[in-house]
Write an enzyme that holds these catalytic residues in place. Structure first.
Site, mmCIF file in Angstrom:
data_model
loop_
_atom_site.group_PDB
_atom_site.id
_atom_site.type_symbol
_atom_site.label_atom_id
_atom_site.label_comp_id
_atom_site.label_asym_id
_atom_site.label_seq_id
_atom_site.Cartn_x
_atom_site.Cartn_y
_atom_site.Cartn_z
ATOM 1 N N SER A 1 26.434 33.376 31.142
ATOM 2 C CA SER A 1 27.047 34.547 30.315
ATOM 3 C C SER A 1 26.084 35.292 29.635
ATOM 4 O O SER A 1 25.026 34.812 28.950
ATOM 5 C CB SER A 1 28.140 33.929 29.432
ATOM 6 O OG SER A 1 28.629 34.827 28.384
ATOM 7 N N TYR B 1 29.491 28.975 21.968
ATOM 8 C CA TYR B 1 29.962 29.213 23.321
ATOM 9 C C TYR B 1 28.396 29.736 24.082
ATOM 10 O O TYR B 1 27.987 29.395 25.257
ATOM 11 C CB TYR B 1 30.792 30.025 23.658
ATOM 12 C CG TYR B 1 31.014 30.678 25.112
ATOM 13 C CD1 TYR B 1 31.499 29.828 26.109
ATOM 14 C CD2 TYR B 1 30.499 32.109 25.510
ATOM 15 C CE1 TYR B 1 31.612 30.325 27.356
ATOM 16 C CE2 TYR B 1 30.723 32.439 26.940
ATOM 17 C CZ TYR B 1 31.116 31.565 27.628
ATOM 18 O OH TYR B 1 31.286 31.860 29.000
ATOM 19 N N LYS C 1 26.179 27.665 27.056
ATOM 20 C CA LYS C 1 25.898 28.102 28.263
ATOM 21 C C LYS C 1 24.309 28.178 28.348
ATOM 22 O O LYS C 1 23.808 27.662 29.435
ATOM 23 C CB LYS C 1 26.518 29.403 28.419
ATOM 24 C CG LYS C 1 27.880 29.608 28.577
ATOM 25 C CD LYS C 1 28.124 29.305 30.132
ATOM 26 C CE LYS C 1 29.769 29.175 30.376
ATOM 27 N NZ LYS C 1 30.084 28.479 31.684
ATOM 28 N N ASN D 1 30.958 41.154 31.183
ATOM 29 C CA ASN D 1 32.294 41.113 30.892
ATOM 30 C C ASN D 1 33.125 41.346 32.276
ATOM 31 O O ASN D 1 33.187 42.423 32.636
ATOM 32 C CB ASN D 1 32.969 42.020 29.776
ATOM 33 C CG ASN D 1 32.418 41.458 28.400
ATOM 34 O OD1 ASN D 1 31.513 41.499 28.021
ATOM 35 N ND2 ASN D 1 33.477 40.690 27.809
ATOM 36 N N VAL E 1 39.813 41.657 27.209
ATOM 37 C CA VAL E 1 40.225 42.798 26.654
ATOM 38 C C VAL E 1 41.032 43.803 27.655
ATOM 39 O O VAL E 1 42.080 44.111 27.304
ATOM 40 C CB VAL E 1 39.228 43.632 25.867
ATOM 41 C CG1 VAL E 1 37.821 43.937 26.844
ATOM 42 C CG2 VAL E 1 39.558 44.841 25.259
ATOM 43 N N ARG F 1 30.871 47.331 26.065
ATOM 44 C CA ARG F 1 30.744 46.030 26.933
ATOM 45 C C ARG F 1 30.304 46.655 28.446
ATOM 46 O O ARG F 1 30.601 47.858 28.437
ATOM 47 C CB ARG F 1 32.197 45.512 27.058
ATOM 48 C CG ARG F 1 32.627 44.876 25.784
ATOM 49 C CD ARG F 1 31.842 43.527 25.353
ATOM 50 N NE ARG F 1 32.340 42.826 24.175
ATOM 51 C CZ ARG F 1 31.678 43.056 22.976
ATOM 52 N NH1 ARG F 1 30.815 43.854 23.090
ATOM 53 N NH2 ARG F 1 32.077 42.603 21.910
HETATM 54 N N1 LIG Z 1 35.500 35.914 32.320
HETATM 55 C C1 LIG Z 1 34.443 36.439 32.032
HETATM 56 O O1 LIG Z 1 34.242 37.673 31.672
HETATM 57 C C2 LIG Z 1 33.241 35.630 31.902
HETATM 58 C C3 LIG Z 1 32.054 36.126 31.524
HETATM 59 C C4 LIG Z 1 30.722 35.457 31.453
HETATM 60 C C5 LIG Z 1 30.678 34.179 32.097
HETATM 61 N N2 LIG Z 1 32.193 33.560 32.457
HETATM 62 C C6 LIG Z 1 32.097 32.139 32.977
HETATM 63 O O2 LIG Z 1 32.673 32.218 34.098
HETATM 64 C C7 LIG Z 1 33.340 31.026 34.410
HETATM 65 C C8 LIG Z 1 34.670 31.403 34.968
HETATM 66 O O3 LIG Z 1 35.408 31.639 33.704
HETATM 67 P P1 LIG Z 1 36.936 32.368 33.914
HETATM 68 O O4 LIG Z 1 37.066 33.721 33.428
HETATM 69 O O5 LIG Z 1 37.417 32.439 35.455
HETATM 70 O O6 LIG Z 1 37.895 31.342 33.135
HETATM 71 P P2 LIG Z 1 39.200 30.459 33.708
HETATM 72 O O7 LIG Z 1 39.699 29.994 32.299
HETATM 73 O O8 LIG Z 1 40.177 31.609 34.424
HETATM 74 O O9 LIG Z 1 38.622 29.435 34.616
HETATM 75 C C9 LIG Z 1 38.049 28.276 34.490
HETATM 76 C C10 LIG Z 1 38.814 27.161 35.072
HETATM 77 O O10 LIG Z 1 38.088 25.920 34.807
HETATM 78 C C11 LIG Z 1 39.085 25.059 34.856
HETATM 79 N N3 LIG Z 1 38.691 24.009 33.991
HETATM 80 C C12 LIG Z 1 38.544 24.148 32.742
HETATM 81 N N4 LIG Z 1 38.133 22.833 32.120
HETATM 82 C C13 LIG Z 1 37.930 22.099 33.022
HETATM 83 C C14 LIG Z 1 37.551 20.540 33.042
HETATM 84 N N5 LIG Z 1 37.453 19.977 31.976
HETATM 85 N N6 LIG Z 1 37.752 20.180 34.395
HETATM 86 C C15 LIG Z 1 37.869 20.749 35.591
HETATM 87 N N7 LIG Z 1 38.267 22.122 35.392
HETATM 88 C C16 LIG Z 1 38.206 22.651 34.335
HETATM 89 C C17 LIG Z 1 40.285 25.638 34.358
HETATM 90 O O11 LIG Z 1 41.625 25.149 34.702
HETATM 91 C C18 LIG Z 1 40.221 27.147 35.224
HETATM 92 O O12 LIG Z 1 40.741 26.843 36.616
HETATM 93 C C19 LIG Z 1 33.234 30.046 33.210
HETATM 94 O O13 LIG Z 1 32.142 29.152 33.422
HETATM 95 C C20 LIG Z 1 32.918 31.317 32.081
HETATM 96 O O14 LIG Z 1 32.019 30.600 31.148
HETATM 97 C C21 LIG Z 1 33.268 34.265 32.230
#
Ligand SMILES: NC(=O)c1ccc[n+]([C@@H]2O[C@H](COP(=O)([O-])OP(=O)(O)OC[C@H]3O[C@@H](n4cnc5c(N)ncnc54)[C@H](O)[C@@H]3O)[C@@H](O)[C@H]2O)c1
Length: 313
Positions: free
Chosen positions: A118, A142, A146, A171, A185, A209
Site C-alpha cells: 500500500s 497498517y 505492510k 487508493n 471514500v 489521493r
Molecule cells: N482498497 C484499497 O484502496 C487498497 C489500497 C492499498 C492496498 N490494499 C490492499 O489490497 C488488499 C485487498 O484489499 P481490499 O480493498 O480488496 O479489501 P477487502 O476487505 O475487500 O478484501 C480482503 C479480503 O480478505 C479476506 N480476509 C480478511 N482476513 C482474512 C483472513 N484472516 N483469512 C482469510 N481471508 C481473509 C476478506 O474476507 C476479504 O475477502 C489488501 O491486502 C489491502 O491491504 C487495498
C-alpha cells in the site's frame, strides 16, 4: 495453464483479480474467511473456493489440495483506523499472515508470491509523486505492517529462493468496494449520493489521493505473474485529486446538491498521496487504462444497478 491461489479473493480487489485471471485462462482457487469479502463476488463454477483463515492450518490444506504455482496474497486487515485502535490485530493478520504464506511457499515450492502492499508504507512523503525508492515513513500501524511483510518477502527470496512481486497500490476504487475499507471514500460518496445523504469530509478536503480503478489493479497483478524479475512497484495513476475536487465531480452526477459536512481530520490520514508509476509501466509492461471519470461512471452504474434504481448517468 498456471494455477494461482488468491488469498482474499472474495474481497473487493481480490475478486477482480480472480475475474482477470479466469478471463486469461488461469486455473484459480480462492482462499478467504469471508470476514469482509463475499462469496457472491466470485464465479464459483470457474474458481475453486476454500474457506479458511490465513492464520490457521486451513491454508496449508488448501495449498496441498489445489497445488498452486503462484499465490496472490490480498487477504489482510485493510483499515488504517482499525490498525491504530488495534495494533495487535493488524500486525497478526498482516505480518504473521504473510509469514504463514512464506512458510507454505517453502514447503510446497511455490514459484512466486504477489503481494498487495500500500501507499501507506510511505506515510507523508516529501517527494510528490512518490517514487518507489522513496523513504519509508509509515504513519500508521497498517503502513508499518505492510512494509514489514514486504521485508519478510525480500528476505524469503534471499534465504529460500521464493520469487516475489510487491505491488504498492494507491487508493483503489470500483464496483464491489466495501465502504468500510481503505480507500473507501469514493464508495462512501457514491453510496451517500444514491441515498441522498450529505457527504462528510475529514479535515479541510485539500488532502489529495491517487485514485486507481480496480480493473487497472487486477491487470497489474496479471502482468506481475508474467514477468520473471522480483521487484517493488507502485500501482497508481501518477495523478492526484483532492477530496474537495472528488466531492465536486461526484456531486455533478446528481441534481441533488448538498454542501459537505467538514469533520476534524483523522489520525493516520496522509496529506498528499500521488505515487509515481514510471517503473511499473516499464518493468511490468502495464499502464492504467481508466480515467477517473470513466471509473466513476462504471462504479456509479454498478451501484445504481445494485440499488435497483435506474438512474441516467
Ligand atoms: N482498497 C484499497 O484502496 C487498497 C489500497 C492499498 C492496498 N490494499 C490492499 O489490497 C488488499 C485487498 O484489499 P481490499 O480493498 O480488496 O479489501 P477487502 O476487505 O475487500 O478484501 C480482503 C479480503 O480478505 C479476506 N480476509 C480478511 N482476513 C482474512 C483472513 N484472516 N483469512 C482469510 N481471508 C481473509 C476478506 O474476507 C476479504 O475477502 C489488501 O491486502 C489491502 O491491504 C487495498
Amino acid at each position: 495453464m498456471s494455477r494461482v491461489l488468491v488469498t482474499g479473493g472474495c474481497g473487493f480487489i481480490g475478486s477482480h483479480i480472480v475475474d482477470t485471471l479466469l478471463k486469461n485462462q488461469y486455473q484459480v482457487a480462492v482462499f478467504d474467511n469471508l470476514s469482509t469479502g463475499s462469496i457472491q463476488n466470485i464465479n464459483k463454477d470457474k474458481a475453486e473456493f476454500f474457506f479458511g483463515d490465513i492464520l490457521s492450518k486451513d491454508l496449508e490444506t488448501a495449498v496441498a489440495l489445489f497445488k498452486p504455482e503462484y499465490i496472490i496474497h490480498e487477504a489482510a486487515q485493510t483499515s488504517v483506523n482499525r490498525s491504530i485502535n488495534n495494533i495487535h490485530f493488524d500486525a497478526e493478520l498482516n505480518i504473521m499472515g504473510t509469514i504463514n504464506i512464506i512458510n507454505i511457499c517453502i514447503k510446497y515450492s511455490i514459484k512466486k508470491v504477489i503481494f498487495a502492499s500500500s501507499a501507506a508504507v510511505y506515510g507523508n512523503s516529501k517527494q510528490i509523486p512518490v517514487p518507489v525508492n522513496s523513504a519509508i515513513l509509515p504513519n500508521s500501524p497498517y503502513g508499518l505492517s505492510k512494509y514489514t511483510a514486504e521485508e519478510y518477502l525480500k528476505l524469503a527470496k534471499d534465504l529460500y529462493g521464493i520469487d516475489y512481486t510487491i505491488l504498492r497500490y494507491s487508493n483503489v476504487y470500483g464496483p464491489r468496494q466495501n465502504a468500510l475499507g481503505e480507500g473507501g471514500v469514493i464508495s462512501i460518496f457514491l453510496n451517500n449520493l444514491i441515498s441522498n445523504l450529505r457527504q462528510k469530509i475529514y479535515g479541510d478536503g485539500n488532502q489529495t489521493r491517487d485514485f486507481i480503478f480496480v480493473k487497472d489493479v487486477s491487470y497489474a497483478n496479471l502482468k506481475a505473474l508474467e514477468v520473471d524479475e522480483c521487484g517493488v512497484f507502485n500501482i497508481s495513476t501518477s495523478t492526484s485529486t483532492s477530496i474537495n475536487q472528488l466531492f465536486n465531480i461526484i456531486n455533478g452526477l446528481s441534481s441533488h446538491i448538498f454542501p459537505p459536512i467538514y469533520e476534524p481530520a483523522r489520525d493516520g490520514d496522509i496529506r498528499e498521496s500521488q505515487l509515481c508509476n514510471k517503473e511499473s509501466m516499464k518493468c511490468l509492461n502495464w499502464k492504467p487504462l481508466y480515467s477517473l471519470e470513466e471509473g466513476l461512471e462504471l462504479t456509479y452504474r454498478y451501484l445504481c444497478e445494485q440499488n435497483n434504481s435506474l438512474k441516467v448517468f
